[in-house]
Scaffold this active site. Structure first.
Site, PDB file in Angstrom:
ATOM      1  CG  HIS A 189     -15.943 -47.491 -35.114  1.00 24.87           C
ATOM      2  ND1 HIS A 189     -15.260 -47.689 -36.374  1.00 24.87           N
ATOM      3  CD2 HIS A 189     -15.709 -48.896 -34.749  1.00 24.87           C
ATOM      4  CE1 HIS A 189     -14.814 -48.869 -36.793  1.00 24.87           C
ATOM      5  NE2 HIS A 189     -15.304 -49.637 -35.641  1.00 24.87           N
TER       6      HIS A 189
ATOM      7  CE1 TYR B 271     -16.135 -41.181 -41.957  1.00 25.37           C
ATOM      8  CE2 TYR B 271     -16.658 -42.648 -43.785  1.00 25.37           C
ATOM      9  CZ  TYR B 271     -15.705 -42.223 -42.678  1.00 25.37           C
ATOM     10  OH  TYR B 271     -14.856 -42.685 -42.411  1.00 25.37           O
TER      11      TYR B 271
END
Length: 484
Positions: A72, A136
């Site tokens: 992605h 993240y």
């Protein structure tokens, strides 16, 4: 458990994909466990990691070895690290403006190794251990609508040649990830757009023309007060700021004399101070670069020459409002304040006025014999076309952020000198220009008159050090008046 190293020295390395960086993190451990500074802005920015200003922290927990996710490319930057386990990570450059489109980089991340992934680089990982915790930071807030801005490529595309440690047919993948398109069918992620405000003014028009000459108009949005009023806080909610990588603010109130009236004062401050402050906040929150046009009027004109370090000391309302706008813009992390003066472009300006007066002085039926022009205000002309090129140069070269003076080069002249040159070029009737001092000129004006700095000459060495040098103003003036 995969072994990894304690007490590494903090370091960052650029990969083959521009902007993708791998970081080695110091992890301190003993029999109790371990501790690390996962994201340390000051230290990491000093190593060259972008100051990407994260706003959201996400965690992916993976039950079993072999869980594989991606690929992605998302419309934001991300900083990836692991809290437990290890993961094989693969990244693919999917940016439309990248010379490395399709480039692949792979490595294994663990708690002692992290990655900074720039916007538009496809991201994927494969858990190499049970209960791997993948975390993240991102610099935009996720929403369901943001999925429409993603770019995907298939994990198994043979042209990518990704050496997955665990064969994909033995891995756990989502149905969506199994059916993403191959690289040859991918629509690259578009680069972030640029917003230009005040596009109907002299600088805005010149900037638009320069962008069109470059063939880049497709990634720019041009607005003016009728479509986006920069001083209206409610207008900001209608713009998706994450889509913009830069904002060039050409909007301003420039009627310096009317700024000395009660009504004009409020309008001037609204456009020149409130608007830039709101833009600075929006750009700070989105991480966009803000380019702002400043003015020689922020100085009192006592010094013969002005450099970028001189503190503002404005004389009138217009200059005060511009100085306030500069102060607001200066707090935006990524900003260029381009200080200029005596602008000449498409629209009403001093040169066009002098051309018209030269015409009148040649018309025997007009009755205008002479024109008084001040000769004790000194500076250089700035042609809007060259100012536009300077702005684009700063962005193109990623010049250090800060204030840059920008005018055309050449001799220092008075307004009377310039008027005589215009009259000479137009009808060779420069003798019709009568030099007068500011005090005498002002005495003949009914209505408000803003104080002007005596000396408006800007030192240009800082922008010239970046590789940009504007032509001599007298050359540009001849081209402008004679249409060459």
């Amino acid at each position: 458990m995969t072994s990894w190293e304690f007490e590494k020295r903090l370091s960052a390395e650029q990969t083959d994909i521009p902007g993708l960086m791998i970081l080695e993190l110091p992890v301190h451990g003993d029999e109790r466990g371990w501790f690390k500074e996962n994201w340390q802005r000051e230290k990491m920015v000093a190593l060259g990691v972008p100051d990407f200003r994260p706003v959201q922290n996400n965690v992916s927990f993976n039950f079993r070895r072999g869980v594989t996710r991606g690929i992605h490319a998302e419309p934001w930057d991300k900083f990836i690290s692991l809290a437990r386990g290890s993961a094989f990570c693969a990244w693919v450059d999917l940016r439309e403006d990248s010379s490395c489109f399709g480039q692949v980089y792979t490595c294994v991340l663990d708690p002692s190794r992290a990655a900074f992934v720039p916007r538009g680089v496809g991201n994927s990982f494969q858990a190499l251990e049970d209960e791997t915790i993948y975390s993240y930071l991102v610099n935009d807030h996720w929403s369901a609508d943001s999925r429409d801005l993603y770019t995907y490529v298939n994990l198994a595309d043979p042209t990518l040649k990704i050496p997955w440690p665990i064969p994909l047919d033995r891995c756990s993948l989502s149905e969506a990830d199994r059916h993403h398109p191959p690289l040859c069918e991918v629509s690259p992620m578009a680069s972030r757009r640029v917003l230009v405000t005040g596009c109907s003014g002299q600088v805005g028009r010149a900037l638009r023309h320069e962008i069109e000459l470059r063939g880049e108009a497709g990634r720019y949005d041009f607005v003016d007060i009728d479509t986006f009023d920069i001083a209206d806080p409610s207008a900001y909610d209608r713009i998706v700021w994450s889509r913009y990588g830069a904002v060039i603010n050409c909007a301003a109130w420039t009627a310096v004399d009317r700024a000395e009236t009660e009504e004009g004062r409020a309008s001037c401050w609204r456009a020149n101070a409130t608007g830039p402050a709101l833009l600075a906040r929006a750009c700070s929150e989105s991480g966009a670069i803000l380019v702002h046009i400043s003015s020689d009027y922020v100085f009192d004109g006592v010094r013969d020459l002005h450099d970028e370090r001189e503190l503002p000391a404005p004389l009138g309302v217009y200059g005060q409002s511009k100085a306030a706008g500069d102060a607001a813009v200066s707090v935006c992390p990524h900003h260029y304040i381009v200080r200029t003066g005596w602008v000449v472009g498409e629209g009403h300006n001093f040169v066009r006025t002098m051309e018209s007066l030269s015409d009148r002085c040649t018309d025997e039926d007009d009755g205008l014999d002479e024109v008084q022009v001040v000769d004790d205000q000194l500076g250089r002309l700035t042609f809007a076309s060259d100012l536009a090129r300077a702005i684009m140069h700063l962005l193109d070269t990623s010049a250090p952020y800060g204030i840059y003076n920008m005018t055309n080069t050449g001799r220092v002249a008075s307004w009377a000198d310039i008027a005589r040159r215009v009259f000479a070029l137009k009808h060779k009737n420069e003798e019709r220009v009568v030099p007068v001092n500011t005090e005498r000129y002002r005495s003949g004006i009914a209505g408000p008159y803003s104080p002007r700095p005596t000396h408006s000459t800007l030192i240009l060495s800082k922008i010239e050090a970046t590789g940009f040098c504007a032509p001599d103003w007298e050359l540009r003036l001849e081209e402008y008046v004679c249409g060459r």
